[in-house]
Scaffold this motif. Structure first.
Motif, short mmCIF file in Angstrom:
data_model
loop_
_atom_site.label_atom_id
_atom_site.label_comp_id
_atom_site.label_asym_id
_atom_site.label_seq_id
_atom_site.Cartn_x
_atom_site.Cartn_y
_atom_site.Cartn_z
N VAL A 139 0.85 -1.19 0.00
CA VAL A 139 0.00 0.00 0.00
C VAL A 139 0.88 1.24 0.00
N ARG A 140 0.57 2.17 -0.89
CA ARG A 140 1.37 3.40 -0.91
C ARG A 140 0.45 4.61 -0.98
N VAL A 141 0.82 5.65 -0.22
CA VAL A 141 0.09 6.92 -0.21
C VAL A 141 1.09 8.06 -0.07
N ASP A 142 0.84 9.16 -0.78
CA ASP A 142 1.72 10.33 -0.73
C ASP A 142 1.03 11.46 0.03
N LEU A 143 1.75 12.07 0.95
CA LEU A 143 1.18 13.09 1.83
C LEU A 143 1.84 14.44 1.59
N SER A 144 1.05 15.50 1.65
CA SER A 144 1.61 16.84 1.49
C SER A 144 0.68 17.84 2.18
N TYR A 145 0.86 19.13 1.86
CA TYR A 145 0.09 20.18 2.52
C TYR A 145 -0.54 21.12 1.48
N VAL A 146 -1.64 21.73 1.87
CA VAL A 146 -2.24 22.77 1.05
C VAL A 146 -1.85 24.15 1.56
N ALA A 147 -1.18 24.21 2.72
CA ALA A 147 -0.78 25.48 3.33
C ALA A 147 0.74 25.51 3.49
N ASN A 148 1.28 26.73 3.62
CA ASN A 148 2.69 26.87 3.94
C ASN A 148 2.91 26.34 5.35
N ILE A 149 3.99 25.64 5.53
CA ILE A 149 4.20 24.92 6.79
C ILE A 149 5.68 24.91 7.13
N SER A 150 6.00 24.89 8.41
CA SER A 150 7.39 24.83 8.84
C SER A 150 7.82 23.38 8.98
N ILE A 151 9.11 23.14 8.90
CA ILE A 151 9.63 21.78 9.02
C ILE A 151 9.32 21.22 10.40
N GLU A 152 9.24 22.06 11.41
CA GLU A 152 8.94 21.59 12.75
C GLU A 152 7.54 20.98 12.82
N GLN A 153 6.57 21.65 12.16
CA GLN A 153 5.22 21.12 12.16
C GLN A 153 5.13 19.82 11.37
#
Length: 304
Positions: A139-153
């Motif tokens: 099983v494979r899934v790719d995750l990302s963001y729709v908002a600007n985000i810091s590496i810490e988050q």
């Protein structure tokens, strides 16, 4: 747990790649590039907005870290900072940037070495599973963001997700979990996740990938997004090219096993230029694998 997102207008992931490219192009220039100082000032002011002194930055970002201590940017405008930067000739800036070039090359060699080791570890652990199980569900899934985000988050969110997977209804059945965090110019911070199951115990790769994606959206308060690699339209393209390496993989079918190896080794491919330019600390990981859950009693191994 819901993440508190950094809604900064500046995209940290994209900015750091732009700074790296700016320094590389400056070092490769035989003469001063047009708009060098204006671009320099704009990048430095943006970096001032996202910089964290507790973070660990890659070698080509380090010159900008030093400059934040050389200039008081709190009240500088792009125009005033540009004038300050012009007090130093372009050739001198080249020399200053060049001080980090050798370290950058060493850093890249170490990165490629680590990724090759990771690829070998993936292959070794897949060998154990192929020997133990007649069929696997990948099983494979790719995750990302729709908002600007810091590496810490990002780091915090991924830690929560891994715990969520381990404690979920799928946790006890996961034979192998692989994840790789990357930084792309257009995709920002994103993570590839792969889970391997005994096909006899778990079915429905699309459903499992969707569950992981939904957890991701919940963890990030709907500021995260995901791509289900088991979407039929996506799979059809790869089926036509005969490069599908996910879903049900039969251990006695060599070409399926080879495609699986290729697909999962992509997560540690050393020639990708999507390495992290910043980490929350020198110990922060951008790649991880669980230990293989192999059967103790080979006689109980399911055979088709």
């Amino acid at each position: 747990m819901v993440s508190i997102l950094n809604q900064n207008k500046i995209n940290e992931a994209t900015l750091l790649i732009e700074i790296e490219r700016f320094i590389q192009s400056s070092l490769n220039s035989a003469r001063q590039p047009r708009s060098f100082y204006q671009n320099f000032a704009d990048l430095l002011l943006d970096f001032h907005q996202v910089y964290d002194p507790d973070f660990s930055y890659s070698c080509l970002i380090e010159p900008f870290c030093r400059l934040l201590y050389d200039y008081d940017l709190e009240y500088e405008s792009p125009e005033s900072l540009c004038k300050l930067l012009k007090q130093t000739p372009f050739r001198q800036w080249q020399s200053d940037f060049d001080l980090n070039w050798t370290d950058h090359l060493d850093e890249m060699r170490q990165h490629r070495f680590s990724e090759k080791q990771n690829a070998q570890k993936i292959d070794s652990r897949l060998n154990l599973l192929i020997d133990e199980y007649s069929a696997l569900l990948v099983v494979r899934v790719d995750l990302s963001y729709v908002a600007n985000i810091s590496i810490e988050q990002v780091d915090d969110d991924l830690e929560i997700l891994r715990r969520k997977i381990n404690r979920s209804q799928y946790g006890d059945d996961v034979l192998l979990l692989i994840w790789a965090l990357e930084q792309g110019e257009s995709t920002g911070y994103h993570c590839h996740v792969a889970l391997v199951f005994d096909e006899r115990k778990r079915h429905g790769a699309w459903r499992i990938a969707k569950a992981v994606g939904d957890w991701w959206k919940e963890i990030t308060d709907d500021q995260g997004k995901y791509f289900n690699c088991h979407d039929r339209r996506y799979l059809k393209k790869y089926e036509e090219r005969d490069v599908v390496g996910i879903g049900v993989i039969y251990s006695n079918v060599p070409y399926q096993v080879n495609k699986m190896r290729s697909t999962l080794s992509y997560l540690a491919r050393p020639d990708k230029a999507q390495y992290l330019r910043v980490k929350t600390s020198t110990k922060m990981r951008s790649f991880g694998m669980s230990q293989v859950k192999a059967k103790i009693n080979r006689r109980n191994c399911y055979k088709r």
